[in-house]
Enzyme design. Structure first.
Site, PDB file in Angstrom:
ATOM      1  N   ASN A   9       0.866  -1.177   0.000  1.00 61.30           N
ATOM      2  CA  ASN A   9       0.000   0.000   0.000  1.00 61.30           C
ATOM      3  C   ASN A   9       0.903   1.228   0.000  1.00 61.30           C
ATOM      4  OD1 ASN A   9      -1.949   1.953   0.318  1.00 61.30           O
ATOM      5  ND2 ASN A   9      -2.353   1.489   2.465  1.00 61.30           N
ATOM      6  N   TRP A  10       1.034   1.835  -1.158  1.00 62.28           N
ATOM      7  CA  TRP A  10       1.954   2.973  -1.296  1.00 62.28           C
ATOM      8  C   TRP A  10       1.428   4.246  -0.660  1.00 62.28           C
ATOM      9  CZ3 TRP A  10       3.738   2.529  -7.125  1.00 62.28           C
ATOM     10  CH2 TRP A  10       4.621   1.448  -7.243  1.00 62.28           C
ATOM     11  N   LYS A  11       0.152   4.282  -0.331  1.00 62.31           N
ATOM     12  CA  LYS A  11      -0.460   5.486   0.234  1.00 62.31           C
ATOM     13  C   LYS A  11      -0.181   6.681  -0.695  1.00 62.31           C
ATOM     14  CE  LYS A  11      -0.251   3.380   4.755  1.00 62.31           C
ATOM     15  NZ  LYS A  11      -0.093   3.552   6.218  1.00 62.31           N
ATOM     16  N   HIS A  95      -9.609   1.319   4.691  1.00 62.81           N
ATOM     17  CA  HIS A  95      -8.353   1.457   5.426  1.00 62.81           C
ATOM     18  C   HIS A  95      -8.567   2.395   6.610  1.00 62.81           C
ATOM     19  CE1 HIS A  95      -4.191   2.557   6.337  1.00 62.81           C
ATOM     20  NE2 HIS A  95      -3.848   1.439   5.722  1.00 62.81           N
ATOM     21  N   GLU A 167      -5.656  -4.802  10.479  1.00 61.07           N
ATOM     22  CA  GLU A 167      -4.600  -3.824  10.712  1.00 61.07           C
ATOM     23  C   GLU A 167      -4.833  -3.125  12.044  1.00 61.07           C
ATOM     24  OE1 GLU A 167      -4.799  -0.688   7.800  1.00 61.07           O
ATOM     25  OE2 GLU A 167      -6.901  -0.353   8.280  1.00 61.07           O
ATOM     26  N   SER A 213       3.257  -2.432  10.271  1.00 56.48           N
ATOM     27  CA  SER A 213       4.722  -2.402  10.361  1.00 56.48           C
ATOM     28  C   SER A 213       5.347  -3.751  10.004  1.00 56.48           C
ATOM     29  CB  SER A 213       5.161  -1.940  11.762  1.00 56.48           C
ATOM     30  OG  SER A 213       4.745  -0.612  11.998  1.00 56.48           O
ATOM     31  N   GLY A 234       2.948  -1.257   4.171  1.00 55.70           N
ATOM     32  CA  GLY A 234       3.106   0.149   3.846  1.00 55.70           C
ATOM     33  C   GLY A 234       4.524   0.496   3.440  1.00 55.70           C
ATOM     34  N   GLY A 235       5.279   1.056   4.387  1.00 58.44           N
ATOM     35  CA  GLY A 235       6.608   1.583   4.098  1.00 58.44           C
ATOM     36  C   GLY A 235       7.552   0.610   3.424  1.00 58.44           C
TER      37      GLY A 235
END
EC number: 5.3.1.1
Length: 250
Positions: A9-11, A95, A167, A213, A234-235
């Site tokens: 998920n690149w946001k 989300h 999540e 995370s 994510g990151g």
């Protein structure tokens, strides 16, 4: 046997140049889709470029949101028809950031989920509790309500084919992560709620991701748990090296 699914998920990150370079580098390196489903869920302005760059490969493209109508006077929104035409496979719905910052409700997420299925998209439906809710002993009631209401009215076959991402809100982008046992217990609870609503067959088929995370150095522990079928990342999905390491760990 449920096939693992790793979705980045690149946001609201990367540039178009970076996104296309990522796709070009990764598309020929991802494991075969017979082993694991690999996807990146990108900002909407990148989607056309990414589906074109990855056409015919095992790297699938997802959207991060959509509206629950096919067309109309909804300025700034994106319809499932548009996503399908672009060749998008997945769409993230509900989300925690959409719930918190944009006031999205379970009922709205439910409407989007039904509309995604109508147009041949695979919904990744997110559920999760805040730290306050967990510490206040509300985990089960919050997750039961979110899961039940977000999936309300779906058919058993639809439930079998969607993805649920658990999540814990307190572990998203904070560097904190639930222990693998906590994550397993939480994902099992989601599966139990689905079993109560839709039956054992649906619950055994639905894929449940953990998101919070997740990194290359902890994904193996999560994926070893019986009720965790993948990760919404994510990151660690923003760089080709770490994304490929996530897939290699499966």
């Amino acid at each position: 046997m449920r096939k693992p699914i790793i979705a980045g998920n690149w946001k609201m990150n990367l540039t178009l140049k970076d996104a296309v370079a990522f796709a070009e580098e990764v598309k020929g390196t991802v494991p075969a889709s017979s082993k694991v489903d690999a996807a990146v869920c990108a900002p909407s302005v990148f989607l056309a470029h990414l589906t074109e760059a990855t056409a015919g490969t095992d790297l699938k493209i997802g959207a991060q949101n959509m509206y629950d109508q096919e067309s109309g006077a909804f300025t700034g929104e994106i319809s499932p028809v548009m996503l399908k035409e672009l060749g998008v496979t997945y769409v993230v719905l509900g989300h925690s950031e959409r719930r918190e910052y944009f006031g999205e409700t379970d009922a709205f997420i439910n409407s989007k989920t039904k509309k995604a299925f109508e147009h041949g998209l695979v919904p990744i439906v997110c559920v999760g509790e805040t730290l306050e809710e967990r510490e206040g002993g509300k985990f089960e009631s919050v997750i039961r309500e979110q899961t039940t209401n977000s999936l309300k009215g779906l058919t058993v076959d639809q439930v079998k084919n969607l993805v649920v991402a658990y999540e814990p809100v307190w572990a998203i982008g904070t560097g904190k992560s639930a222990t693998e046992q906590d994550a397993q217990d939480s994902c099992k609870f989601v599966r139990d709620v689905i079993a109560a609503e839709f039956g054992t067959e649906a619950a055994e088929a639905v894929r449940i991701q953990y998101g919070g995370s997740v990194k290359p150095d902890n994904i193996k522990e999560y994926m070893a748990q019986p009720d965790i079928d993948g990760a919404l990342v994510g990151g660690a999905s923003l760089e080709t090296g770490s994304f490929l390491k996530l897939l290699e760990a499966i």
